[in-house]
Write a protein that holds these residues in place. Sequence first.
Motif, PDB file in Angstrom:
ATOM      1  N   GLU A   1     -27.891  31.688  33.353  1.00 17.31           N
ATOM      2  CA  GLU A   1     -28.326  32.770  32.461  1.00 17.31           C
ATOM      3  C   GLU A   1     -28.157  34.131  33.133  1.00 17.31           C
ATOM      4  O   GLU A   1     -27.630  35.079  32.538  1.00 17.31           O
ATOM      5  N   PHE A   2     -28.573  34.218  34.398  1.00 15.82           N
ATOM      6  CA  PHE A   2     -28.539  35.492  35.109  1.00 15.82           C
ATOM      7  C   PHE A   2     -27.109  35.987  35.323  1.00 15.82           C
ATOM      8  O   PHE A   2     -26.814  37.169  35.146  1.00 15.82           O
ATOM      9  N   LEU A   3     -26.203  35.088  35.714  1.00 19.52           N
ATOM     10  CA  LEU A   3     -24.823  35.485  36.017  1.00 19.52           C
ATOM     11  C   LEU A   3     -24.102  36.065  34.807  1.00 19.52           C
ATOM     12  O   LEU A   3     -23.195  36.885  34.952  1.00 19.52           O
ATOM     13  N   ALA A   4     -24.482  35.638  33.629  1.00 23.90           N
ATOM     14  CA  ALA A   4     -23.799  36.103  32.425  1.00 23.90           C
ATOM     15  C   ALA A   4     -24.627  37.105  31.618  1.00 23.90           C
ATOM     16  O   ALA A   4     -24.218  37.513  30.526  1.00 23.90           O
ATOM     17  N   HIS A   5     -25.763  37.559  32.170  1.00 23.60           N
ATOM     18  CA  HIS A   5     -26.665  38.425  31.408  1.00 23.60           C
ATOM     19  C   HIS A   5     -26.068  39.828  31.260  1.00 23.60           C
ATOM     20  O   HIS A   5     -25.587  40.408  32.232  1.00 23.60           O
TER      21      HIS A   5
ATOM     22  N   HIS B   1     -19.810  32.142  37.409  1.00 18.20           N
ATOM     23  CA  HIS B   1     -19.956  31.972  35.962  1.00 18.20           C
ATOM     24  C   HIS B   1     -19.906  33.349  35.327  1.00 18.20           C
ATOM     25  O   HIS B   1     -20.361  34.332  35.902  1.00 18.20           O
ATOM     26  N   GLY B   2     -19.319  33.427  34.154  1.00 16.63           N
ATOM     27  CA  GLY B   2     -19.274  34.706  33.457  1.00 16.63           C
ATOM     28  C   GLY B   2     -18.076  35.551  33.867  1.00 16.63           C
ATOM     29  O   GLY B   2     -17.069  35.054  34.372  1.00 16.63           O
ATOM     30  N   ALA B   3     -18.205  36.855  33.683  1.00 21.55           N
ATOM     31  CA  ALA B   3     -17.086  37.777  33.891  1.00 21.55           C
ATOM     32  C   ALA B   3     -16.575  37.783  35.322  1.00 21.55           C
ATOM     33  O   ALA B   3     -15.397  38.055  35.570  1.00 21.55           O
TER      34      ALA B   3
END
Length: 407
Positions: free
Chosen positions: A43-47, A346-348
């Motif tokens: 959750e945090f990595l993509a927030h 994870h994420g951008a």
Amino acid sequence: MDPAGGCPHADNERLLALGAVATVELPGAVEGVAVLGHDALKEFLAHPDVAKGARHFTALREGRIADGWPLLTFATVQGMTTADGDDHRRLRSLVSKAFTARRVEQLRPRIEELTSGLLDSLHAAAQEGGGVADLRRHFALPLPMGVIGELLGVEAEYLDRLHHLSNQVVATDIGPEQVVAANRELVAVLVAVATARAENPGDDLTSALIAARDEEGDRLSQQELIGTLVLMIIAGHETTLNLITNAVRALCGHRDQLESVLKGESSWADVVEETLRWDAPVSYFPFRYPVRDLTVDGTVIPQGTPVLAGYSAAGRDRAAHGPDADRFDITRPGRPGAVRHLSLGHGAHYCLGAPLARMEATIALERLFTRFPDLDVALPEAELTRHASFVGNSVRALPVRPGASRP
């Protein structure tokens, strides 16, 4: 956080027992936060309210971080890892062409060639060392260092020094003078590399980045050029070095699973994925900053707090990976419902070099154990000296007995 690293999994288990998010003290009594539960970290990595830019680091902005702080480079280097939004997309696009699936696959023959030569070197070193050789020094290090060196167009004469300086930069237990000296020398060496490529451009990433700087100055500044090279050198070999080292340790400690792979019952790709989860090459990666007070898994992380991404902890989080999360099991990645690890991000900001790291590790492990199926670690696990850092997760040396060499 223990500046000397120590055993990350024992520390991680202690922290996870307290919750998925922990307030931690960084070197220099700087207050930070570690996000170490799998779901909380994802959750945090993509927030959308989490940034990478150092201007969001409250203590740094207020002048409370000393020049010799051991984690300063992670916060201030100008490149993809400290950029947000349009700047991040711009910098990532300049590098991404070197890591497309097609470009990575084109590297396979060269990786196989390098691997074959290094296995010869490992065998020779063991013969000279009474049957024992340091696998990290003779195999796990020169493979990714050689590959990233060729990708960047770095002359071979610079590679050993760049590895040493990279180790200094990611260390968390060295003094301010060493920190400043290592960063200055790393920049100086990479400026020399860039100057050589500017004078004699080739089919390499550094030459392409210099062209973007010179021909399209609005796309890349000199500081971003050097910052990108710093990132590529460190991330381009340290992660894969640790991944190969940790996978060899895991397989030697689980001979039944090694036999399963050698018989073709499991795949080398599964070995790589399970190693990434079970013994992630990075323990805690700096930094991200909430741009407002942010609640993650019931814990408020104040705006501007430096946050560590706890990859090694998330990989063994029982809440995500089950009650046997601390067990190495190469059949796990293929099971229905298995939770995918976060060890490459994870994420951008997902690791751009992930396909290359996976290829290098898969080829390295397959060739290593095919040639030396009886290879074993020469010391008990408890006697191996760990990294002096809570960023990287591995051991400083891996003495092995390769055994008989097979064609």
